[in-house]
Design a protein around this motif. Structure first.
Motif, PDB file in Angstrom:
ATOM      1  N   GLY A   4       0.705  -1.478   0.463  1.00  0.00           N
ATOM      2  CA  GLY A   4      -0.084   0.380   0.303  1.00  0.00           C
ATOM      3  C   GLY A   4       0.649   1.401   0.020  1.00  0.00           C
ATOM      4  O   GLY A   4       2.218   1.531   0.360  1.00  0.00           O
ATOM      5  N   VAL A   5       0.240   2.095  -0.426  1.00  0.00           N
ATOM      6  CA  VAL A   5       1.015   3.530  -0.627  1.00  0.00           C
ATOM      7  C   VAL A   5       0.172   4.234  -0.232  1.00  0.00           C
ATOM      8  O   VAL A   5      -1.350   4.865  -1.103  1.00  0.00           O
ATOM      9  N   VAL A   6       0.427   6.000   0.860  1.00  0.00           N
ATOM     10  CA  VAL A   6      -0.558   5.899   1.165  1.00  0.00           C
ATOM     11  C   VAL A   6      -0.469   6.988   0.624  1.00  0.00           C
ATOM     12  O   VAL A   6       0.944   8.308   0.080  1.00  0.00           O
ATOM     13  N   THR A   7      -1.918   8.773  -0.027  1.00  0.00           N
ATOM     14  CA  THR A   7      -1.798   9.974  -0.313  1.00  0.00           C
ATOM     15  C   THR A   7      -2.060  10.584   0.632  1.00  0.00           C
ATOM     16  O   THR A   7      -3.579  10.060   1.201  1.00  0.00           O
ATOM     17  N   ALA A  20       7.301   2.297  -8.212  1.00  0.00           N
ATOM     18  CA  ALA A  20       8.074   1.072  -7.645  1.00  0.00           C
ATOM     19  C   ALA A  20       8.637   0.119  -7.405  1.00  0.00           C
ATOM     20  O   ALA A  20       8.788  -1.109  -6.986  1.00  0.00           O
ATOM     21  N   VAL A  21       6.643   0.191  -6.778  1.00  0.00           N
ATOM     22  CA  VAL A  21       6.371  -1.489  -6.298  1.00  0.00           C
ATOM     23  C   VAL A  21       6.382  -1.844  -7.266  1.00  0.00           C
ATOM     24  O   VAL A  21       6.584  -2.963  -7.694  1.00  0.00           O
ATOM     25  N   ALA A  26       5.260  -5.854  -7.239  1.00  0.00           N
ATOM     26  CA  ALA A  26       4.343  -6.668  -6.407  1.00  0.00           C
ATOM     27  C   ALA A  26       3.155  -5.874  -6.582  1.00  0.00           C
ATOM     28  O   ALA A  26       3.471  -4.685  -8.429  1.00  0.00           O
ATOM     29  N   GLU A  27       2.084  -6.234  -6.334  1.00  0.00           N
ATOM     30  CA  GLU A  27       0.741  -5.044  -6.826  1.00  0.00           C
ATOM     31  C   GLU A  27       0.661  -3.261  -5.450  1.00  0.00           C
ATOM     32  O   GLU A  27       0.707  -3.707  -3.985  1.00  0.00           O
ATOM     33  N   ASP A  28       0.385  -2.778  -6.723  1.00  0.00           N
ATOM     34  CA  ASP A  28       0.370  -1.617  -5.402  1.00  0.00           C
ATOM     35  C   ASP A  28      -0.943  -1.203  -5.202  1.00  0.00           C
ATOM     36  O   ASP A  28      -1.808  -1.140  -6.171  1.00  0.00           O
ATOM     37  N   ILE A  29      -1.641  -1.033  -4.173  1.00  0.00           N
ATOM     38  CA  ILE A  29      -2.484  -0.247  -3.150  1.00  0.00           C
ATOM     39  C   ILE A  29      -2.642   0.675  -2.531  1.00  0.00           C
ATOM     40  O   ILE A  29      -1.987   1.097  -2.010  1.00  0.00           O
ATOM     41  N   GLY A  30      -2.698   2.163  -3.474  1.00  0.00           N
ATOM     42  CA  GLY A  30      -3.826   3.077  -3.099  1.00  0.00           C
ATOM     43  C   GLY A  30      -4.342   3.165  -2.245  1.00  0.00           C
ATOM     44  O   GLY A  30      -5.479   2.575  -1.292  1.00  0.00           O
ATOM     45  N   SER A 206      20.436   6.051 -10.475  1.00  0.00           N
ATOM     46  CA  SER A 206      20.906   4.875 -11.328  1.00  0.00           C
ATOM     47  C   SER A 206      19.773   3.939 -10.962  1.00  0.00           C
ATOM     48  O   SER A 206      18.216   4.760 -10.907  1.00  0.00           O
ATOM     49  N   THR A 207      19.499   2.134 -10.270  1.00  0.00           N
ATOM     50  CA  THR A 207      18.385   1.352 -10.329  1.00  0.00           C
ATOM     51  C   THR A 207      18.660   1.273  -8.472  1.00  0.00           C
ATOM     52  O   THR A 207      17.614   0.226  -8.203  1.00  0.00           O
ATOM     53  N   ASP A 208      19.690   1.495  -8.001  1.00  0.00           N
ATOM     54  CA  ASP A 208      20.114   1.346  -6.650  1.00  0.00           C
ATOM     55  C   ASP A 208      18.811   1.427  -5.725  1.00  0.00           C
ATOM     56  O   ASP A 208      18.491   0.394  -4.561  1.00  0.00           O
ATOM     57  N   GLY A 209      17.653   2.535  -5.685  1.00  0.00           N
ATOM     58  CA  GLY A 209      16.352   2.022  -4.944  1.00  0.00           C
ATOM     59  C   GLY A 209      15.475   0.738  -5.700  1.00  0.00           C
ATOM     60  O   GLY A 209      15.049   0.796  -4.528  1.00  0.00           O
ATOM     61  N   LEU A 210      15.826   0.479  -6.569  1.00  0.00           N
ATOM     62  CA  LEU A 210      14.952  -1.158  -6.486  1.00  0.00           C
ATOM     63  C   LEU A 210      14.870  -1.772  -5.278  1.00  0.00           C
ATOM     64  O   LEU A 210      14.499  -2.473  -4.566  1.00  0.00           O
TER      65      LEU A 210
END
Length: 228
Positions: A4-7, A20-21, A26-30, A206-210
């Motif tokens: 889940g990603v909070v708004t 990014a999720v 993964a499945e991103d859920i708002g 970069s792709t380091d954050g992944l």
């Protein structure tokens, strides 16, 4: 896996975090700030931005959002939670992490690609890194200076709860070059730089954050295996 990603009102990196999720697999859920339901997510990301316009101080109002009551309870129960930039501020205001984020010592907004040194891999969000690995992800903040009293800083050091430090220059004056910390259990991590902006070679730097997002998926997969 469902992350889940909070708004919040004023969030501006929630879309990037959700992307990014997805890139991590993964499945991103708002998740909406005014809805206490977590919709059966396995982990939560609190994104960057200016929740509630940074009124009073950054993160001070967001901590009282209905969704945060559920997230605090879930975090205390072991759910992985990652707070990025403003999300880090919210975690400190909600007392899931110690200390506070204050105005940069130079009083300027800082936006640049930033080298970090990973200090702790014993968290839900960093297990795919190696200790002392140097990574590059963007930093962009005006209130990114991590502060705490000396006793708290000493405890964070002694218990291995400093997750990452700034390398090649401290962009905001954070105490002891601290860029990220974790709670005692290791399931809650707050980081001031933005791993969600370093997940695609096309947009860089970069792709380091992944690896932060891949780490939590590996953690969750391992936990499912244990429970099974």
């Amino acid at each position: 896996m469902r992350i889940g990603v909070v708004t919040f009102p004023g969030s501006l990196d929630d879309g990037d975090a959700r992307r990014a999720v997805r890139l991590a697999g993964a499945e991103d859920i708002g998740l909406w700030h005014n809805d206490p339901e977590l919709h059966q997510v396995d982990a939560v990301v609190l994104p960057g931005g200016f929740s509630y316009g940074d009124s009073l101080r950054a993160g001070a109002i967001a901590r009282f959002a209905p969704v945060m009551e559920s997230i605090v309870d879930a975090a205390k129960g072991g759910m992985p939670v990652l707070g990025i930039c403003n999300g880090f501020q919210v975690l400190c205001e909600a007392h899931l992490l110690p200390g506070a984020l204050t105005r940069n010592t130079h009083l300027h907004f800082r936006n640049r690609d930033q080298a970090l040194r990973v200090q702790s891999t014993s968290t839900s969000w960093t297990k795919n890194f190696t200790e002392d690995q140097e990574i590059i992800i963007p930093v962009k903040n005006g209130e990114g200076r991590y502060v705490a009293d000396e006793a708290v800083l000493d405890e964070l050091e002694a218990t291995g709860r400093v997750v990452a430090r700034y390398a090649g220059g401290n962009p905001n004056g954070s105490s002891r070059d601290i860029a990220a910390i974790r709670n005692e259990a290791g399931n809650v991590v707050g980081i001031m730089p933005h791993p969600e902006h370093a997940v695609d070679a096309l947009t860089g730097p970069s792709t380091d954050g992944l690896a932060f997002f891949a780490s939590v998926l590996a953690h969750l997969a391992g936990r499912v295996g244990v429970e099974a």
